[in-house]
Design a protein around this motif. Structure first.
Motif, short mmCIF file in Angstrom:
data_model
loop_
_atom_site.label_atom_id
_atom_site.label_comp_id
_atom_site.label_asym_id
_atom_site.label_seq_id
_atom_site.Cartn_x
_atom_site.Cartn_y
_atom_site.Cartn_z
N ASP A 20 57.74 -102.61 70.68
CA ASP A 20 58.43 -101.85 71.71
C ASP A 20 59.51 -102.72 72.35
O ASP A 20 59.58 -103.93 72.10
N LYS A 21 60.36 -102.07 73.13
CA LYS A 21 61.51 -102.77 73.71
C LYS A 21 61.12 -103.98 74.56
O LYS A 21 61.68 -105.08 74.36
N PRO A 22 60.15 -103.86 75.49
CA PRO A 22 59.79 -105.05 76.29
C PRO A 22 59.33 -106.23 75.43
O PRO A 22 59.69 -107.38 75.71
N LYS A 23 58.57 -105.96 74.39
CA LYS A 23 58.08 -107.05 73.52
C LYS A 23 59.22 -107.66 72.72
O LYS A 23 59.23 -108.86 72.46
N VAL A 24 60.20 -106.85 72.32
CA VAL A 24 61.38 -107.39 71.64
C VAL A 24 62.10 -108.36 72.58
O VAL A 24 62.45 -109.48 72.19
N ARG A 53 68.16 -100.93 82.00
CA ARG A 53 68.05 -99.78 82.90
C ARG A 53 69.40 -99.09 83.11
O ARG A 53 69.47 -97.90 83.39
N LEU A 54 70.48 -99.84 82.98
CA LEU A 54 71.82 -99.26 83.11
C LEU A 54 72.18 -98.40 81.91
O LEU A 54 73.03 -97.52 82.00
N GLY A 55 71.56 -98.65 80.80
CA GLY A 55 71.82 -97.95 79.55
C GLY A 55 71.38 -98.82 78.41
O GLY A 55 71.51 -100.05 78.46
N SER A 56 70.84 -98.20 77.38
CA SER A 56 70.32 -98.98 76.26
C SER A 56 71.42 -99.76 75.56
O SER A 56 72.55 -99.29 75.40
N THR A 57 71.05 -100.95 75.13
CA THR A 57 71.97 -101.78 74.34
C THR A 57 71.75 -101.54 72.85
O THR A 57 72.28 -102.27 72.02
N GLY A 58 70.97 -100.51 72.53
CA GLY A 58 70.82 -100.08 71.14
C GLY A 58 72.07 -99.30 70.76
O GLY A 58 72.28 -98.18 71.23
N ASP A 88 61.69 -98.65 68.36
CA ASP A 88 62.38 -97.67 69.19
C ASP A 88 63.04 -98.42 70.35
O ASP A 88 62.36 -99.01 71.17
N PHE A 89 64.37 -98.41 70.38
CA PHE A 89 65.12 -99.15 71.39
C PHE A 89 66.01 -98.21 72.20
O PHE A 89 66.99 -98.63 72.79
N SER A 91 68.12 -96.17 71.14
CA SER A 91 69.48 -96.31 70.60
C SER A 91 70.26 -95.01 70.72
O SER A 91 69.69 -93.92 70.78
N MET A 92 71.57 -95.14 70.75
CA MET A 92 72.46 -94.00 70.90
C MET A 92 72.25 -92.94 69.82
O MET A 92 72.39 -91.75 70.08
N ASP A 93 71.90 -93.37 68.61
CA ASP A 93 71.72 -92.41 67.52
C ASP A 93 70.26 -91.95 67.38
O ASP A 93 69.94 -91.18 66.48
N GLY A 94 69.38 -92.43 68.27
CA GLY A 94 67.98 -92.01 68.25
C GLY A 94 67.13 -92.65 67.18
O GLY A 94 65.95 -92.36 67.06
N ARG A 95 67.73 -93.52 66.38
CA ARG A 95 66.99 -94.17 65.28
C ARG A 95 66.49 -95.55 65.72
O ARG A 95 67.05 -96.17 66.62
#
Length: 153
Positions: A20-24, A53-58, A88-89, A91-95
């Motif tokens: 998950d994102k926090p572990k990454v 929190r401002l927006g994903s960097t994915g 799951d990060f 990301s803008m494309d959902g992938r």
């Protein structure tokens, strides 16, 4: 400034096991701290989570570039991770994201920070470069691929 000059092989995680994102963010911070001493781990993670929190960097295409700025540093710091299974990060494309560059910059840097983010993004927009990185067998090979592909930027 070249990515391969900033990224030390010791800060590369060729088999990122985070799910998950926090572990990454934690794993890539730990990789960074293995080569950069005297940095507060909790502060780095706090800055990265605040940025997320401002927006994903994915940014999509299986790529994420978590980044942030710290007051008490005087140079760019970079780590890299590859997750074969993907994470799951948001990301803008959902992938899921598979390739991660974590960038920490001095708080007062603007130009070099943005140029480095743009350089990383450009490198990873290249489909053959992403494929080579996904297929690399070792941290040394990952570093070499980044250095080689950078010659074409």
């Amino acid at each position: 400034m070249k990515i391969s000059d900033i990224l030390q092989p010791g800060a590369i995680v060729a088999d990122l096991r985070a799910d998950d994102k926090p572990k990454v963010l934690e794993t890539l911070t730990d990789a960074l701290l293995s080569v950069e001493k005297g940095i507060d781990r909790d502060e780095v993670i706090r800055v990265l989570k605040e940025r997320e929190r401002l927006g994903s960097t994915g940014i999509g295409d299986g790529v994420a570039i978590p980044h942030g700025k710290l007051k008490k540093i005087d140079h760019l710091m970079l780590s890299f991770g590859r997750s074969r299974g993907g994470v799951d990060f948001d990301s803008m494309d959902g992938r899921p994201a598979h390739l991660f560059f974590l960038l920490i910059a001095p708080e007062d840097s603007v130009g070099v920070h943005l140029k480095t983010l743009a350089r990383i993004s450009k490198l990873l927009k290249n489909i053959p470069a992403r494929e080579k990185l996904m297929g690399a067998e070792s941290t040394e090979e990952i570093h070499r691929i980044i250095a080689d592909e950078e010659q074409n930027l």
